[in-house]
Scaffold this active site. Structure first.
Site, PDB file in Angstrom:
ATOM      1  CE1 TYR A 212      -4.169   1.504  -0.139  1.00 44.06           C
ATOM      2  CE2 TYR A 212      -3.498   2.737   1.805  1.00 44.06           C
ATOM      3  CZ  TYR A 212      -4.378   2.529   0.764  1.00 44.06           C
ATOM      4  OH  TYR A 212      -5.472   3.345   0.626  1.00 44.06           O
TER       5      TYR A 212
ATOM      6  CB  VAL B 193     -14.503  -2.345  -1.697  1.00 38.35           C
ATOM      7  CG1 VAL B 193     -15.666  -2.580  -2.659  1.00 38.35           C
ATOM      8  CG2 VAL B 193     -15.028  -2.134  -0.282  1.00 38.35           C
ATOM      9  NE  ARG B 194     -12.666  -8.891  -6.804  1.00 39.16           N
ATOM     10  CZ  ARG B 194     -11.570  -9.596  -6.506  1.00 39.16           C
ATOM     11  NH1 ARG B 194     -10.417  -9.270  -7.031  1.00 39.16           N
ATOM     12  NH2 ARG B 194     -11.642 -10.626  -5.691  1.00 39.16           N
ATOM     13  CB  THR B 195     -13.020  -0.090  -6.478  1.00 38.00           C
ATOM     14  OG1 THR B 195     -11.750   0.245  -5.890  1.00 38.00           O
ATOM     15  CG2 THR B 195     -14.065  -0.197  -5.392  1.00 38.00           C
ATOM     16  CG  LEU B 196     -10.888   1.517 -12.405  1.00 40.54           C
ATOM     17  CD1 LEU B 196     -11.115   0.309 -13.300  1.00 40.54           C
ATOM     18  CD2 LEU B 196     -11.540   2.759 -13.020  1.00 40.54           C
TER      19      LEU B 196
ATOM     20  CE  LYS C 198      -6.986   6.480   0.948  1.00 45.89           C
ATOM     21  NZ  LYS C 198      -7.981   7.366   0.338  1.00 45.89           N
TER      22      LYS C 198
HETATM   23  N1  LIG Z   1     -11.404  -0.036  -2.688  1.00 45.12           N
HETATM   24  C1  LIG Z   1     -10.890  -0.158  -1.494  1.00 45.12           C
HETATM   25  O1  LIG Z   1     -10.495  -1.264  -1.071  1.00 45.12           O
HETATM   26  C2  LIG Z   1     -10.806   1.034  -0.581  1.00 45.12           C
HETATM   27  C3  LIG Z   1     -10.661   0.839   0.793  1.00 45.12           C
HETATM   28  C4  LIG Z   1     -10.588   1.944   1.624  1.00 45.12           C
HETATM   29  C5  LIG Z   1     -10.659   3.219   1.090  1.00 45.12           C
HETATM   30  N2  LIG Z   1     -10.801   3.380  -0.253  1.00 45.12           N
HETATM   31  C6  LIG Z   1     -10.878   4.743  -0.778  1.00 45.12           C
HETATM   32  O2  LIG Z   1     -12.142   4.976  -1.347  1.00 45.12           O
HETATM   33  C7  LIG Z   1     -12.035   6.073  -2.256  1.00 45.12           C
HETATM   34  C8  LIG Z   1     -12.721   5.705  -3.561  1.00 45.12           C
HETATM   35  O3  LIG Z   1     -11.981   4.701  -4.244  1.00 45.12           O
HETATM   36  P1  LIG Z   1     -12.661   3.424  -4.904  1.00 45.12           P
HETATM   37  O4  LIG Z   1     -12.011   2.244  -4.297  1.00 45.12           O
HETATM   38  O5  LIG Z   1     -14.129   3.566  -4.910  1.00 45.12           O
HETATM   39  O6  LIG Z   1     -12.077   3.464  -6.389  1.00 45.12           O
HETATM   40  P2  LIG Z   1     -12.630   4.150  -7.735  1.00 45.12           P
HETATM   41  O7  LIG Z   1     -11.540   3.930  -8.718  1.00 45.12           O
HETATM   42  O8  LIG Z   1     -13.957   3.632  -8.084  1.00 45.12           O
HETATM   43  O9  LIG Z   1     -12.760   5.669  -7.352  1.00 45.12           O
HETATM   44  C9  LIG Z   1     -11.655   6.539  -7.302  1.00 45.12           C
HETATM   45  C10 LIG Z   1     -12.136   7.867  -7.826  1.00 45.12           C
HETATM   46  O10 LIG Z   1     -11.109   8.852  -7.695  1.00 45.12           O
HETATM   47  C11 LIG Z   1     -11.264   9.729  -8.792  1.00 45.12           C
HETATM   48  N3  LIG Z   1     -10.059  10.549  -8.975  1.00 45.12           N
HETATM   49  C12 LIG Z   1      -8.754  10.167  -8.977  1.00 45.12           C
HETATM   50  N4  LIG Z   1      -7.963  11.251  -9.208  1.00 45.12           N
HETATM   51  C13 LIG Z   1      -8.789  12.318  -9.352  1.00 45.12           C
HETATM   52  C14 LIG Z   1      -8.595  13.703  -9.641  1.00 45.12           C
HETATM   53  N5  LIG Z   1      -7.368  14.218  -9.801  1.00 45.12           N
HETATM   54  N6  LIG Z   1      -9.680  14.492  -9.718  1.00 45.12           N
HETATM   55  C15 LIG Z   1     -10.919  14.012  -9.549  1.00 45.12           C
HETATM   56  N7  LIG Z   1     -11.181  12.714  -9.296  1.00 45.12           N
HETATM   57  C16 LIG Z   1     -10.126  11.880  -9.206  1.00 45.12           C
HETATM   58  C17 LIG Z   1     -11.508   8.790  -9.955  1.00 45.12           C
HETATM   59  O11 LIG Z   1     -12.023   9.485 -11.067  1.00 45.12           O
HETATM   60  C18 LIG Z   1     -12.494   7.830  -9.321  1.00 45.12           C
HETATM   61  O12 LIG Z   1     -13.817   8.282  -9.487  1.00 45.12           O
HETATM   62  C19 LIG Z   1     -10.538   6.368  -2.395  1.00 45.12           C
HETATM   63  O13 LIG Z   1     -10.187   7.413  -1.525  1.00 45.12           O
HETATM   64  C20 LIG Z   1      -9.922   5.077  -1.911  1.00 45.12           C
HETATM   65  O14 LIG Z   1      -8.596   5.229  -1.448  1.00 45.12           O
HETATM   66  C21 LIG Z   1     -10.886   2.324  -1.094  1.00 45.12           C
END
Ligand SMILES: NC(=O)c1ccc[n+]([C@@H]2O[C@H](COP(=O)([O-])OP(=O)(O)OC[C@H]3O[C@@H](n4cnc5c(N)ncnc54)[C@H](O)[C@@H]3O)[C@@H](O)[C@H]2O)c1
Length: 258
Positions: A158, A194-197, A165
């Site tokens: 990470y 969570v499995r996201t992009l 963070k």
């Molecule tokens: N997926 C996980 O396991 C997880 C766990 C804990 C926290 N998070 C946090 O949740 C949040 C959302 O992530 P996610 O997992 O839904 O992934 P995601 O890829 O679906 O969403 C990330 C978003 O960030 C946006 N982004 C990135 N750079 C940007 C910029 N310069 N300007 C505007 N938008 C921008 C992207 O367009 C996208 O919509 C993030 O902060 C991530 O770190 C994710």
């Protein structure tokens, strides 16, 4: 039946597709009667967002472009939002970015540029967004960001995002103190994996999911609907006495030692 967010206008930042945590949050907020404004970064996301909203019969109050790495873009977006909405009551900051090279291998190999990019998009962006949003949060309100346990403990691979963070959570606390005098609360949800992009960018992500299933107190992973409900709570008046808090929605993973 009365809903928790009736009469509230909330800006949701970070829906890229149906897997996005921000999409889980959208559904919870919509379910409680909030009027929703969305920001997107790329045209690709706009197309997906429009389709998702249509399919789910969610009528947005406004959809506006915003790149959080660019102060002028944030300013322009919130000027448009404020002019259209008059008053906003909440902001969901659900975005982060790091170059892939910073999300694997040796931590000490992180480049200065890679470090700055992650801090800029993932941590400073909360401060810049809060500053612009505050101008329109004239009735007080709530800002919620999304963090991860990698802020507090070392999570393999990470790396650069863990440090971003940590800065995000510290910024959240400083903002909570600063904006508290205006009746604006600022909190974070620390979600489990969570499995996201975005998650795909973290090397060994599947291992995190399988370890959580095996060892978390609830013996399972969480989903974005659970993150959505917790975020909705922090945006609603049910949490009116809570600010500067990190709420873990991670099936209890954060309490484990070995
Ligand atoms: N997926 C996980 O396991 C997880 C766990 C804990 C926290 N998070 C946090 O949740 C949040 C959302 O992530 P996610 O997992 O839904 O992934 P995601 O890829 O679906 O969403 C990330 C978003 O960030 C946006 N982004 C990135 N750079 C940007 C910029 N310069 N300007 C505007 N938008 C921008 C992207 O367009 C996208 O919509 C993030 O902060 C991530 O770190 C994710």
């Amino acid at each position: 039946m009365s809903q928790l967010l009736t009469g509230k206008t909330i800006v949701v930042m970070g829906v890229a597709n149906e897997r996005s945590i921000a999409w889980g949050i959208t559904q919870s907020l919509h379910g409680q009667g909030a009027k929703l404004i969305f920001t997107y970064r790329k045209d690709r996301s706009l197309e997906k967002l429009k389709k998702l909203l249509e399919e789910n019969r969610i009528e947005p109050k406004l959809v506006v472009q915003c790149d959080v790495s660019d102060d002028a873009s944030i300013q322009a977006a919130f000027d448009k939002i404020g002019t259209e909405a008059g008053v906003i009551h909440g902001v969901v900051h659900s975005l982060a970015y790091a170059d892939k090279e910073g999300l694997s291998g040796e931590f000490s190999d992180i480049s200065r540029a890679g470090y700055m990019t992650a801090q800029d998009a993932s941590s400073y962006s909360l401060i810049a967004v809060a500053r612009e949003a505050k101008k329109w949060m004239t009735e007080g309100g709530s800002i919620v960001t999304q963090s991860y346990i990698g802020a507090e403990r070392v999570v393999k691979n990470y790396n650069v995002m863990g440090v971003a963070k940590a800065a995000l959570e510290a910024s959240m606390r400083y903002l909570a103190e600063d904006l508290g005098k205006h009746g604006i609360r600022v909190n974070a949800v620390s979600a489990g994996a969570v499995r996201t992009l975005s998650a795909k960018g973290v090397a060994g992500f599947n291992e995190i999911l399988s370890t959580t299933e095996e060892r978390a107190p609830l013996r399972r992973n969480i989903d974005s609907a659970e993150v959505g409900d917790a975020t909705m709570f922090l945006l609603s008046d049910l949490s009116r006495g809570v600010t500067g808090e990190v709420l873990h929605v991670d099936a209890g993973m954060h309490i484990l030692g070995l």
